[in-house]
Design a protein around this motif. Structure first.
Motif, PDB file in Angstrom:
ATOM      1  N   GLN A 238      12.543  46.374  39.266  1.00 41.84           N
ATOM      2  CA  GLN A 238      13.143  47.176  37.985  1.00 41.84           C
ATOM      3  C   GLN A 238      14.391  47.653  38.431  1.00 41.84           C
ATOM      4  OE1 GLN A 238       9.868  50.128  37.400  1.00 41.84           O
ATOM      5  NE2 GLN A 238       9.865  49.645  35.395  1.00 41.84           N
ATOM      6  N   ILE A 239      14.869  47.936  39.330  1.00 46.09           N
ATOM      7  CA  ILE A 239      16.125  48.310  40.019  1.00 46.09           C
ATOM      8  C   ILE A 239      16.952  47.067  39.899  1.00 46.09           C
ATOM      9  CG2 ILE A 239      17.487  49.228  41.884  1.00 46.09           C
ATOM     10  CD1 ILE A 239      15.124  50.762  42.912  1.00 46.09           C
ATOM     11  N   TYR A 240      16.299  46.143  39.999  1.00 49.65           N
ATOM     12  CA  TYR A 240      17.295  44.775  40.351  1.00 49.65           C
ATOM     13  C   TYR A 240      17.790  44.567  38.623  1.00 49.65           C
ATOM     14  CZ  TYR A 240      18.841  40.181  41.443  1.00 49.65           C
ATOM     15  OH  TYR A 240      19.518  39.067  41.787  1.00 49.65           O
ATOM     16  N   PHE A 241      16.972  44.730  37.868  1.00 49.21           N
ATOM     17  CA  PHE A 241      17.444  44.554  36.213  1.00 49.21           C
ATOM     18  C   PHE A 241      17.881  45.681  35.419  1.00 49.21           C
ATOM     19  CE2 PHE A 241      15.328  40.506  37.437  1.00 49.21           C
ATOM     20  CZ  PHE A 241      16.510  39.485  36.902  1.00 49.21           C
ATOM     21  N   GLU A 242      17.115  46.830  36.129  1.00 50.90           N
ATOM     22  CA  GLU A 242      17.242  48.184  35.181  1.00 50.90           C
ATOM     23  C   GLU A 242      18.080  49.198  36.006  1.00 50.90           C
ATOM     24  OE1 GLU A 242      13.149  47.187  32.907  1.00 50.90           O
ATOM     25  OE2 GLU A 242      13.130  48.810  34.046  1.00 50.90           O
ATOM     26  N   PHE A 243      18.907  48.652  36.642  1.00 49.27           N
ATOM     27  CA  PHE A 243      19.740  49.410  37.643  1.00 49.27           C
ATOM     28  C   PHE A 243      20.426  50.803  36.981  1.00 49.27           C
ATOM     29  CE2 PHE A 243      22.402  46.102  36.216  1.00 49.27           C
ATOM     30  CZ  PHE A 243      23.325  46.629  35.861  1.00 49.27           C
ATOM     31  N   ARG A 244      20.786  50.712  35.812  1.00 43.93           N
ATOM     32  CA  ARG A 244      21.371  51.632  34.980  1.00 43.93           C
ATOM     33  C   ARG A 244      20.613  52.931  34.775  1.00 43.93           C
ATOM     34  NH1 ARG A 244      22.867  47.180  32.009  1.00 43.93           N
ATOM     35  NH2 ARG A 244      25.042  46.550  32.201  1.00 43.93           N
ATOM     36  N   LEU A 245      19.405  52.989  35.134  1.00 42.33           N
ATOM     37  CA  LEU A 245      18.652  54.340  35.212  1.00 42.33           C
ATOM     38  C   LEU A 245      18.352  54.821  36.659  1.00 42.33           C
ATOM     39  CD1 LEU A 245      15.657  52.696  33.240  1.00 42.33           C
ATOM     40  CD2 LEU A 245      17.263  53.895  32.327  1.00 42.33           C
ATOM     41  N   TYR A 246      18.972  54.230  37.650  1.00 42.27           N
ATOM     42  CA  TYR A 246      18.873  54.735  39.005  1.00 42.27           C
ATOM     43  C   TYR A 246      20.326  55.326  39.491  1.00 42.27           C
ATOM     44  CZ  TYR A 246      14.254  52.647  38.283  1.00 42.27           C
ATOM     45  OH  TYR A 246      13.188  52.324  37.625  1.00 42.27           O
ATOM     46  N   LYS A 247      20.276  56.413  39.777  1.00 47.03           N
ATOM     47  CA  LYS A 247      21.593  57.138  40.261  1.00 47.03           C
ATOM     48  C   LYS A 247      22.408  56.663  41.349  1.00 47.03           C
ATOM     49  CE  LYS A 247      19.861  61.000  42.986  1.00 47.03           C
ATOM     50  NZ  LYS A 247      19.835  62.634  43.164  1.00 47.03           N
ATOM     51  N   GLN A 248      21.649  55.694  42.264  1.00 46.16           N
ATOM     52  CA  GLN A 248      22.416  55.198  43.337  1.00 46.16           C
ATOM     53  C   GLN A 248      23.385  53.984  42.975  1.00 46.16           C
ATOM     54  OE1 GLN A 248      19.807  53.488  46.590  1.00 46.16           O
ATOM     55  NE2 GLN A 248      21.076  54.519  48.153  1.00 46.16           N
ATOM     56  N   PHE A 249      22.914  53.427  41.857  1.00 49.92           N
ATOM     57  CA  PHE A 249      23.619  52.370  41.461  1.00 49.92           C
ATOM     58  C   PHE A 249      24.383  52.593  40.022  1.00 49.92           C
ATOM     59  CE2 PHE A 249      19.501  51.242  43.683  1.00 49.92           C
ATOM     60  CZ  PHE A 249      20.163  50.326  44.671  1.00 49.92           C
TER      61      PHE A 249
END
Length: 446
Positions: A238-249
Motif C-alpha cells: 500500500q505504501i509502495y503504490f499509495e504513497f501519497r497517503l503517508y506523510k513520510q513520503f
C-alpha cells in the motif's frame, strides 16, 4: 460558477490550441545518440519510474517523435511489471525495443542517453534529479520537485552548477489559456491584487484502492531502493503504490494538487516564495488508514503583499475555481486544475462611494484568436506543449518555462504548508539562510 464541470480530452480540445513546436529550429548536429542510422540528430531519452503518470509521459514523448526528432531509448523501473509494460509501449511507439534497467545508476551510466524523464514517487524526485544532472543528463522531472528541503536545495544547486536543461512538470505554464491569463495579469488589468483563492475539490478516497497493491510481490522489486534513504520499514504494497497517503513520503494534497495551484499563482503574480504559511485540515471523509489529510486548507502570505487561500476537500465535489481579486477586476478560473476557462469581471469602483458597485459588472471570457465558443472547465493531463518546450530548449540551450528555481519555489510553498499542518504552527521563510522557521523572521534577526 454553478455550472457543472465540463471535461474534454486533449485531442478534442487542443488540436488547434496547444502550442507544440513554437517555431524552434532543430539542431543539425547530433546530441549524443549515434546508434540510429540516418538519425544522428535525434534526442535520446530515458525514463525513470514508469507508473500511471509515467505511461502518460511516454505517450506524450511518442507524439513528439517526428516533430521533435526524439526517441525513448531506455526505460527504468524497480518493479518488473512496470518495466515490461514500458518496453512493450515504447516498442509500439517507435518500432524498436528500448533498453530495460531495474536500477537508475545503470541507466545514468549510459553515455548515449541525452536526457531523462523522472516520474518516480515524489520523495525521490530531488535525489534522482541531482544524480541525473551530475551524470550529465538534461531532465524533465515531475512535480513537486522535492518535498524535503535539504534534498530540494541540493538538487537545485546541482542544476545551477551544471549546464543542464531542467523542466519541472507543472505543465499548465505551457498551455495556451493559462498563458493568455498570465499575460492579462501582468498587463495590470486587475489592478492591485490583494487575495487569491484556489478551491479544488474531489469526491472520493483519492489515491486509495490501486489495483497494483494486489499484484506486486516483494521479490519483483527492490524495496530498500524504493525507500530512497528513508528509514527502513517492512515491505508494504500500500505504501509502495499509495504513497501519497503517508506523510513520510508525501504531503498528499499539498504535494500533488497545491503544487500545481501555487505554481500558477507564482507565475501569474511574479512572486515566488511565501513569507509565511498557516494550514489546517484533517481526515474527515475517508477514515481508511491514511495519514495525510483528505480535507486541507492553507493560507500563504507573499512579500509583494497579497494572501493566497488554497483549499481542497475529497469529501465533496463542489464546483472548483480560482479567483485573482484585484482593485480593478477579478480573474476567475472556472473549474479545477487545468481548466482553460477564464473570466474577467470588472470592479465598479469603491463600494463606499458607489452603492451600485455590485450591479451590472462588465465581464468577458478570455478566448484565443479564432476561438468562438467557451472552452471546457477541465482537460486531461496529456497536453504536449510542456515537453515540447523542454525538447526545444535542449536544442537551443535556453531555459524552459518551469525552471529548477520555479520548481524549488513551489516545493518550498508546499513544504511550508505541510510543516504548518503537522506542527500546528505558523511557519516563516527565512530568505538569507533558506530555512523554514516557526517564529517570525524579524525576531530571528534580533
Amino acid at each position: 460558477m454553478s455550472e457543472p464541470t465540463e471535461k474534454m480530452d486533449r485531442r478534442s480540445f487542443l488540436k488547434s490550441a496547444t502550442v507544440v513546436a513554437g517555431g524552434a529550429a532543430f539542431a543539425s548536429t547530433a546530441l549524443s545518440y549515434q546508434n540510429i542510422a540516418g538519425a544522428n540528430d535525434r534526442i535520446s531519452l530515458a525514463h525513470i519510474g514508469i507508473g500511471s503518470r509515467g505511461s502518460e509521459l511516454d505517450q506524450i514523448a511518442a507524439e513528439l517523435k517526428t516533430s521533435h526528432r526524439v526517441e525513448m531509448t531506455a526505460v527504468c523501473d524497480l518493479w518488473n511489471v512496470n518495466r515490461e509494460k514500458a518496453v512493450a509501449a515504447n516498442t509500439k511507439y517507435y518500432g524498436r525495443s528500448p533498453r530495460s534497467f531495474q536500477y537508475l545508476e545503470d541507466l545514468l551510466a549510459i553515455p548515449d542517453v541525452d536526457a531523462v524523464v523522472i516520474s518516480t514517487p515524489e520523495h525521490s524526485h530531488s535525489p534522482i534529479l541531482k544524480m541525473a544532472v551530475e551524470a550529465g543528463k538534461d531532465v524533465y522531472v515531475e512535480k513537486p520537485m522535492g518535498n524535503v528541503l535539504a534534498e530540494a536545495k541540493a538538487a537545485r544547486d546541482a542544476v545551477l552548477k551544471s549546464n543542464r536543461i531542467v523542466q519541472v512538470g507543472t505543465q499548465h505554464r505551457s498551455e495556451p489559456h493559462p498563458q493568455l491569463a498570465q499575460a492579462l495579469v501582468h498587463s495590470g488589468a486587475l489592478g492591485e491584487v490583494s487575495k487569491v483563492e484556489v478551491v479544488w475539490n474531489y469526491h472520493g478516497p483519492r489515491w486509495r484502492g490501486r489495483e497494483e497493491v494486489k499484484q506486486i510481490r516483494e521479490a519483483d522489486t527492490d524495496w530498500r531502493k524504493w525507500l530512497m534513504g528513508k528509514p527502513y520499514r517492512p515491505f508494504d504494497p500500500q505504501i509502495y503504490f499509495e504513497f501519497r497517503l503517508y506523510k513520510q513520503f508525501s504531503s498528499g494534497i499539498a504535494d500533488q494538487w497545491m503544487s500545481h495551484g501555487i505554481d500558477l499563482v507564482h507565475w501569474f503574480m511574479n512572486d515566488n516564495l511565501p513569507h509565511s504559511v498557516v494550514a489546517h485540515g484533517g481526515i474527515f471523509a475517508w477514515r481508511d488508514g491514511r495519514e495525510n489529510p483528505d480535507t486541507f486548507q492553507a493560507l500563504l502570505e507573499y512579500p509583494k503583499g497579497f494572501l493566497v487561500s488554497y483549499a481542497t476537500s475529497f469529501g465533496n465535489d463542489s464546483p472548483s475555481f480560482t479567483r485573482y481579486m484585484g482593485k480593478k477586476a477579478t480573474l476567475i478560473n472556472i473549474g479545477g486544475e487545468g481548466s482553460p476557462r477564464y473570466q474577467l469581471v470588472e470592479e465598479n469602483g469603491n463600494t463606499d462611494d458607489n452603492s451600485g458597485s455590485q450591479k451590472k459588472r462588465a465581464e468577458k471570457y478570455l478566448l484565443l484568436p479564432g476561438e468562438t465558443s467557451l472552452p471546457p472547465t477541465g482537460i486531461d493531463d496529456l497536453s504536449l506543449g510542456h515537453m515540447a518546450n523542454w525538447l526545444e530548449c535542449m536544442r537551443s540551450r535556453q531555459q524552459p518555462r518551469c525552471t529548477v528555481e520555479n520548481g524549488f519555489a513551489h516545493s518550498v510553498a508546499c513544504m511550508m504548508a505541510a510543516e504548518a499542518y503537522w506542527s500546528g504552527k505558523k511557519v516563516y521563510w527565512e530568505t538569507t539562510t533558506e530555512t523554514i522557521l516557526d517564529h517570525p523572521v524579524e525576531a530571528a534577526r534580533t
